[in-house]
Design a protein around this motif. Sequence first.
Motif, PDB file in Angstrom:
ATOM      1  N   LEU A   6      27.792 -60.149  10.549  1.00  0.00           N
ATOM      2  CA  LEU A   6      28.319 -61.316   9.860  1.00  0.00           C
ATOM      3  C   LEU A   6      29.069 -60.913   8.590  1.00  0.00           C
ATOM      4  O   LEU A   6      30.136 -61.457   8.285  1.00  0.00           O
ATOM      5  N   ALA A   7      28.505 -59.959   7.833  1.00  0.00           N
ATOM      6  CA  ALA A   7      29.162 -59.510   6.607  1.00  0.00           C
ATOM      7  C   ALA A   7      30.496 -58.845   6.912  1.00  0.00           C
ATOM      8  O   ALA A   7      31.491 -59.045   6.194  1.00  0.00           O
ATOM      9  N   LEU A   8      30.549 -58.052   7.976  1.00  0.00           N
ATOM     10  CA  LEU A   8      31.807 -57.431   8.374  1.00  0.00           C
ATOM     11  C   LEU A   8      32.819 -58.487   8.827  1.00  0.00           C
ATOM     12  O   LEU A   8      34.013 -58.381   8.549  1.00  0.00           O
ATOM     13  N   ASP A 219      33.417 -67.358   4.245  1.00  0.00           N
ATOM     14  CA  ASP A 219      32.364 -67.781   3.311  1.00  0.00           C
ATOM     15  C   ASP A 219      31.063 -68.078   4.055  1.00  0.00           C
ATOM     16  O   ASP A 219      29.970 -67.711   3.596  1.00  0.00           O
ATOM     17  N   ALA A 220      31.176 -68.771   5.182  1.00  0.00           N
ATOM     18  CA  ALA A 220      29.983 -69.127   5.947  1.00  0.00           C
ATOM     19  C   ALA A 220      29.286 -67.872   6.486  1.00  0.00           C
ATOM     20  O   ALA A 220      28.055 -67.751   6.425  1.00  0.00           O
ATOM     21  N   GLN A 221      30.077 -66.927   6.981  1.00  0.00           N
ATOM     22  CA  GLN A 221      29.477 -65.693   7.508  1.00  0.00           C
ATOM     23  C   GLN A 221      28.790 -64.908   6.398  1.00  0.00           C
ATOM     24  O   GLN A 221      27.693 -64.364   6.594  1.00  0.00           O
ATOM     25  N   ALA A 225      24.846 -63.994   6.111  1.00  0.00           N
ATOM     26  CA  ALA A 225      24.511 -62.568   6.023  1.00  0.00           C
ATOM     27  C   ALA A 225      23.653 -62.279   4.803  1.00  0.00           C
ATOM     28  O   ALA A 225      22.724 -61.466   4.866  1.00  0.00           O
ATOM     29  N   SER A 226      23.954 -62.940   3.676  1.00  0.00           N
ATOM     30  CA  SER A 226      23.198 -62.685   2.448  1.00  0.00           C
ATOM     31  C   SER A 226      21.790 -63.253   2.512  1.00  0.00           C
ATOM     32  O   SER A 226      20.907 -62.816   1.763  1.00  0.00           O
ATOM     33  N   ILE A 227      21.563 -64.227   3.404  1.00  0.00           N
ATOM     34  CA  ILE A 227      20.217 -64.774   3.590  1.00  0.00           C
ATOM     35  C   ILE A 227      19.425 -63.929   4.576  1.00  0.00           C
ATOM     36  O   ILE A 227      18.227 -63.658   4.386  1.00  0.00           O
TER      37      ILE A 227
END
Length: 278
Positions: A6-8, A219-221, A225-227
């Motif tokens: 997701l971050a990528l 932004d959503a991804q 990812a951060s969660i």
Amino acid sequence: MLAIALALGAGLGWGTSDFLGGLKSRALPLPSVLLLSQATALALLATATAVRGSGPPGLDFLGQAAIAGLGETLGIAALYRGFAVGTMSIVAPVAAAAPLVPLLAGLAAGQVPGSLQFTGMALAVLGLIITSRRPTDEAGTRPQVSILYGMLAALGFGAFFLTLHNAGQADIGWSLLTARLTTVTVIASVIALRRHRVAVRRSDLPALAAIGVLIVAADAQYAFASILGPVGVAAVLGSLHTVVTIALARIILKERLSRLQAIGVGVVLAGVLILSLA
């Protein structure tokens, strides 16, 4: 692994939107590019929130989301302006120092990454710094202009990474909507106060709308990812949008990479590989 993917994905979306935004800022007034692209993103998020039908979280979380919107406004404005008056392949890597903000905040809160994660993050950040090293601007101007806008973008995006993560722990949808509403409000207020005329050609509207769509998706991804994983790792991988921007500038605008920059990109990719194995 899902958090890394997701971050990528966020980095890919941001990098493409950054390139399109910077490119359009060379032909159109920056306020027009910002307002129309961000308004598209706001419309998408408002529709999605209405369909979900859930109420907003507490004011403390919405406040964090509003700060995220302010940070992203600063980051995007500085990035697009830097792209317009400087060199993309200088501005973009300097802006990649943004992960230092959530990384330092995480360390202050006692969130120490594992040795493999730390090695991967360190390599990614080191590679981004190396990539930013360039003696002169291709346009013949001093590189300090590009570096200054890159640093402003890094500060704004770093604040965005940290506060959106904090707000997203309550409700990601409302966090994204609040951040975008803040961004559009700030941009519209500046345009009204400075009496800018928002005017674009009809042929430019699809590209500006595409920027908004890409920003929402990215932004959503990043928020998810951060969660799902460490916010520091998500921020570092999301900041690889600079590599995407540099690649597009190289392919489409024929901006050349120095040998040192090419080495920096290689170090970044090595860091990503290590993070994917962590």
